[in-house]
Scaffold this active site. Sequence first.
Site, short mmCIF file in Angstrom:
data_model
loop_
_atom_site.label_atom_id
_atom_site.label_comp_id
_atom_site.label_asym_id
_atom_site.label_seq_id
_atom_site.Cartn_x
_atom_site.Cartn_y
_atom_site.Cartn_z
N GLU A 55 -15.04 0.38 0.57
CA GLU A 55 -14.24 1.57 0.81
C GLU A 55 -14.29 2.36 -0.52
O GLU A 55 -13.51 2.18 -1.59
CB GLU A 55 -12.88 1.33 0.74
CG GLU A 55 -11.81 2.31 0.91
CD GLU A 55 -10.19 2.00 1.38
OE1 GLU A 55 -10.10 0.78 1.15
OE2 GLU A 55 -9.66 2.88 1.44
N LYS A 57 -15.66 1.68 5.00
CA LYS A 57 -14.24 2.38 5.10
C LYS A 57 -14.26 3.80 4.28
O LYS A 57 -13.89 3.83 3.24
CB LYS A 57 -13.21 1.40 4.57
CG LYS A 57 -11.97 1.91 4.77
CD LYS A 57 -10.72 0.74 4.80
CE LYS A 57 -9.26 1.61 4.62
NZ LYS A 57 -8.49 0.64 4.85
P1 13P Z 1 -4.13 4.54 4.19
O1 13P Z 1 -4.43 4.58 5.87
O2 13P Z 1 -2.66 4.84 4.12
O3 13P Z 1 -5.01 5.71 3.54
O4 13P Z 1 -4.45 3.31 3.87
C1 13P Z 1 -5.71 2.63 4.15
C2 13P Z 1 -6.03 1.94 2.99
O5 13P Z 1 -6.31 0.41 3.26
C3 13P Z 1 -6.19 2.50 1.50
O6 13P Z 1 -6.94 1.51 0.93
#
Ligand code: 13P
Length: 341
Positions: A177, A222
């Site tokens: 991510e 992600k």
């Molecule tokens: P949000 O969808 O609230 O941005 O959170 C997702 C997430 O796991 C951020 O690390």
Amino acid sequence: MSERLEDIAMQMVTGGRGLLAADESTSTIKKRFDAINLESTETSRRDYREMLFRSDEAMKKYISGVILFEETLFQKAADGTPFVDIIRAAGAIPGIKVDTGAKPMAKYPAETITEGLDGLGERLARYYEAGARFAKWRGVIAISPTLPTRGSVRANAQALARYAALCQEAGIVPIVEPECLMDGKPGDHNIDRCAEVTEFTLRIVFEELADARVNLEGMILKPNMVIDGRNARKASVAEVAECTVKVLKATVPPAVPGIAFLSGGQTTEEATAHLSAINAIGHLPWFVTFSYGRALQDSSLKAWNGKQENVAAGQREFTHRAEMNSLAAKGNWKKDLEKAA
Ligand code: 13P
């Protein structure tokens, strides 16, 4: 259930199902509970998460996996059933956030480096024992006219790649991510600047993943969507979808089985509309779904409001958002469906 990384990754992103990000750290969940005037204690955190994980319909039909904070991975519901068992019984996969947070980066003012690599191999072995089959690590990339710097993107990408390699050795699918922030300060950049920064970041992330010998078929990406900053919203849903797909096609190899977006502070309905429009474009080389925190939970948290008598109302809200996002993961969401509910 197969234990192959490639099969777990596929299961996480297919069938119109997506991920529930319920891995708020103790300080983040406190912020969310502050908004409903609820004290954050081990018990209130347990009750809230139990409400979500026992939403049977949502969990069985729309949720493929749940990202947990370490406390929750080892926690039990009020009746003593481990949360991991409740999640698995619903047919979903338990996952775990393993980074230890974004810390100020030395010599790089206003940028962060995500920590948590030291001892990660041993921690992953414990998490695997406890039932986790995927993990998450979030690198945070600031956007401004002069940020991010190459140095901070490179350092965060390298950490993501080291983490991903360690996960795969431990039999755990890494969610990679790299979040280019839309709601950070100043938050007034436009969609073109977001596209430029996201493309730059993803290029470097995939370079580092290759150097770390990460098997792309056994990971999930992600990313953020390509969108105007929070204080500069102008682009239409169609523009967000087009720009996002353009940047992802330019940077994400088709060997990656799935992309599961973060919601990043979009409103619940924006996050759903954008995901649906992205999938409606069609002919994408990866499965594209959600891995939402706030966009799945906000309305549910409000409806629950920390009260036992509101559990069913909270579950109804969560189930509704999960269903809407499941439709969006197939490109089939329509605004009228929100009203109909
Ligand atoms: P949000 O969808 O609230 O941005 O959170 C997702 C997430 O796991 C951020 O690390």
